[in-house]
Design a protein around this motif. Structure first.
Motif, short mmCIF file in Angstrom:
data_model
loop_
_atom_site.label_atom_id
_atom_site.label_comp_id
_atom_site.label_asym_id
_atom_site.label_seq_id
_atom_site.Cartn_x
_atom_site.Cartn_y
_atom_site.Cartn_z
N ARG A 51 45.79 47.97 100.99
CA ARG A 51 46.36 46.83 101.17
C ARG A 51 46.64 45.91 102.44
O ARG A 51 46.40 44.91 102.59
CB ARG A 51 48.07 47.25 100.72
CG ARG A 51 49.14 46.00 100.20
CD ARG A 51 50.41 46.50 100.35
NE ARG A 51 50.89 47.08 101.82
CZ ARG A 51 51.13 46.41 102.74
NH1 ARG A 51 50.91 45.13 102.74
NH2 ARG A 51 51.46 47.06 103.87
N ARG A 52 46.51 46.81 103.32
CA ARG A 52 46.53 46.27 104.79
C ARG A 52 45.15 45.85 105.24
O ARG A 52 45.32 44.81 106.24
CB ARG A 52 46.83 47.51 105.71
CG ARG A 52 48.38 47.89 105.89
CD ARG A 52 48.92 48.64 106.85
NE ARG A 52 48.26 48.48 108.23
CZ ARG A 52 48.12 49.32 109.36
NH1 ARG A 52 48.66 50.56 109.04
NH2 ARG A 52 47.74 49.18 110.59
N THR A 53 44.14 46.31 104.84
CA THR A 53 42.79 45.56 105.10
C THR A 53 42.58 44.62 104.17
O THR A 53 41.51 43.73 104.57
CB THR A 53 41.83 46.52 105.11
OG1 THR A 53 41.56 47.09 103.82
CG2 THR A 53 42.13 47.49 106.30
N GLY A 54 43.19 44.28 102.96
CA GLY A 54 42.53 43.26 101.87
C GLY A 54 41.13 43.86 101.22
O GLY A 54 40.78 43.20 100.68
N VAL A 55 41.14 45.19 101.56
CA VAL A 55 39.77 45.44 100.73
C VAL A 55 40.21 46.50 99.56
O VAL A 55 40.99 47.31 99.73
CB VAL A 55 38.90 46.48 101.82
CG1 VAL A 55 37.66 47.10 101.09
CG2 VAL A 55 38.50 45.74 103.00
N PRO A 56 39.68 46.06 98.45
CA PRO A 56 40.11 46.61 97.14
C PRO A 56 39.97 48.33 97.30
O PRO A 56 38.90 48.65 97.84
CB PRO A 56 39.17 46.02 95.98
CG PRO A 56 38.73 44.80 96.51
CD PRO A 56 38.55 45.09 98.14
N VAL A 57 40.71 49.01 96.61
CA VAL A 57 40.77 50.74 96.55
C VAL A 57 39.35 50.96 96.27
O VAL A 57 38.68 51.90 96.84
CB VAL A 57 41.73 51.19 95.62
CG1 VAL A 57 41.52 52.57 95.74
CG2 VAL A 57 43.21 50.92 96.61
N GLY A 58 38.71 50.52 95.16
CA GLY A 58 37.45 50.82 94.67
C GLY A 58 36.30 50.57 95.70
O GLY A 58 35.24 51.42 96.03
N THR A 59 36.37 49.59 96.45
CA THR A 59 35.62 49.26 97.60
C THR A 59 35.59 50.27 98.71
O THR A 59 34.69 50.57 99.32
CB THR A 59 35.56 47.82 97.92
OG1 THR A 59 35.55 46.97 96.84
CG2 THR A 59 34.48 47.47 98.97
N VAL A 60 36.72 50.78 99.09
CA VAL A 60 37.17 51.65 100.03
C VAL A 60 36.39 52.87 99.81
O VAL A 60 35.74 53.51 100.42
CB VAL A 60 38.65 51.75 100.28
CG1 VAL A 60 38.86 53.00 101.20
CG2 VAL A 60 39.39 50.55 100.73
N LYS A 61 36.77 53.17 98.47
CA LYS A 61 35.85 54.40 97.99
C LYS A 61 34.54 54.54 98.20
O LYS A 61 33.94 55.45 98.18
CB LYS A 61 36.33 54.95 96.40
CG LYS A 61 38.02 55.34 96.38
CD LYS A 61 38.15 55.47 95.13
CE LYS A 61 39.61 55.95 94.79
NZ LYS A 61 40.14 56.16 93.39
N TYR A 62 34.07 53.33 97.74
CA TYR A 62 32.47 53.24 97.86
C TYR A 62 31.98 53.28 99.33
O TYR A 62 30.88 54.03 99.60
CB TYR A 62 31.89 51.70 97.37
CG TYR A 62 30.56 51.33 97.50
CD1 TYR A 62 29.55 52.05 96.67
CD2 TYR A 62 30.35 50.03 98.18
CE1 TYR A 62 28.32 51.76 97.18
CE2 TYR A 62 29.03 49.81 98.58
CZ TYR A 62 28.17 50.66 97.92
OH TYR A 62 26.80 50.32 98.03
N TYR A 63 32.59 52.77 100.43
CA TYR A 63 32.34 52.85 101.74
C TYR A 63 32.40 54.27 102.18
O TYR A 63 31.72 54.68 102.95
CB TYR A 63 33.21 52.13 102.56
CG TYR A 63 32.94 50.54 102.32
CD1 TYR A 63 31.93 50.09 101.80
CD2 TYR A 63 33.90 49.66 102.74
CE1 TYR A 63 31.68 48.68 101.51
CE2 TYR A 63 33.89 48.27 102.42
CZ TYR A 63 32.84 47.84 101.92
OH TYR A 63 32.21 46.56 101.72
N LEU A 64 33.43 55.14 101.62
CA LEU A 64 33.59 56.46 101.87
C LEU A 64 32.49 57.27 101.36
O LEU A 64 31.92 58.12 101.90
CB LEU A 64 34.89 56.90 101.26
CG LEU A 64 36.09 56.66 101.79
CD1 LEU A 64 37.47 57.04 101.10
CD2 LEU A 64 36.36 57.36 103.10
#
Lengths: 210, 210
Positions: free
Chosen positions: B8-21
């Motif tokens: 929410r704070r970065t405007g990056v979707p959760v799925g994309t955050v998981k992908y970057y992880l």
């Protein structure tokens, strides 16, 4: 001249010249026999331009055809063709989803007369958006300096546009857009490298800087 | 914070955050249970930077990983990292086959200290080559003006690089390279549009220009 001489003078291989002829980018030569044709100075000039658009600008054949059509049949107003050249040549990156508020504010503050839907406005919005997201201190302060420089370049570019014929004007605008964008980025990187060497490696650059 | 809050704070979707992880661009959070982890301010900052590199710079995941590695383990000399950032971020167009003689002459005339094999030198060579091939009168005269402006921007950019830590310096250089190139091109096109409106359509812009 024959096709082999045309290829030699422009540095474009014969096979590529034939391809441009088939694709209609280059008008046919004057037939002198069943298998030969003669080409004139206008073919040399046109091939030079195609080389710039395709080889350096990286334009597709379809876009090149559109740009050449604009040169052959230029719009009445030179101002409209600046917009048409930008739109045709625009490899504008992103910006579709960016909030344009800050971009519009910057343009308004400068008093720049631009179309509401100028693609460059989206690109500016994306860059300003990214600047906010990156949160790197000190970068914001540089934006106004860049706008000053852009204003200076925009004025210089437009002042140099020849107005003796619409075709000459389109040719100038298209070439300037395609070539001066990579030119400007390359020059800036080289100047950065020099400035960086002088600031961070003064010993190594001393003799050159003296 | 939890991953949903990070998104929410970065405007990056959760799925994309998981992908970057998964891709290792973003370090793992602190595990609080078998299925949950906590993320801190460093994750927010890192995501902002990844968004800039991938979303605006158009970098591949592999290149982004290289750039982030340089930020995590910066070279000793800030000057070297300017070169590394240029090389990593370089979507240098063409220039492989271009004759570099004129590009080197321009750089020598300016007294710029740059590496012999700087990728920007090839890009400059290609643009100067294209300028010659296009044979458009009046464009040559603009090149020196562009070099003046580039020198000014290069100095301003480098003067603004923070030196309190190598990591802060890399972050600044990378962000400036990724964001200020599209920013500069967008601003120049908008300024051209304004200058063109004023020169070629003075009636339409009269009220705005007064």
């Amino acid at each position: 001249v024959r096709i082999s001489e045309l290829a030699r003078r422009t540095g474009v291989p014969v096979g590529t010249v034939k391809y441009y002829l088939r694709e209609g980018l280059l008008p046919a030569g004057e037939r002198t026999s069943a298998t030969q044709a003669q080409y004139g100075e206008e073919h040399v000039a046109r091939l030079g331009l195609i080389r710039v658009l395709v080889g350096i600008g990286g334009l597709s054949i379809a876009t090149t055809r559109d740009v050449l059509a604009a040169i052959d049949d230029p719009p009445e107003s030179i101002h409209h063709l600046v917009g048409a050249a930008h739109a045709a040549l625009s490899p504008v990156t992103g910006g579709a989803g960016a909030d344009r508020t800050r971009a519009r504010e910057l343009v308004a503050r400068r008093g720049w007369a631009v179309y509401e839907d100028a693609p460059a406005l989206g690109q500016l919005a994306a860059a300003l958006d990214g600047l906010e997201a990156a949160g790197v201190p000190g970068l914001d302060a540089l934006v106004e300096r860049y706008a000053d420089v852009a204003a200076e370049l925009g004025r210089a570019d437009v002042a140099a546009v020849p107005v003796d014929s619409p075709a000459a004007a389109v040719r100038f605008v298209v070439t300037a857009t395609v070539l001066f964008e990579p030119l400007l980025l390359a020059l800036r990187r080289l100047a950065q490298e020099d400035a960086s060497a002088r600031r961070f490696e003064p010993d190594a650059t001393g003799p050159r800087g003296s």
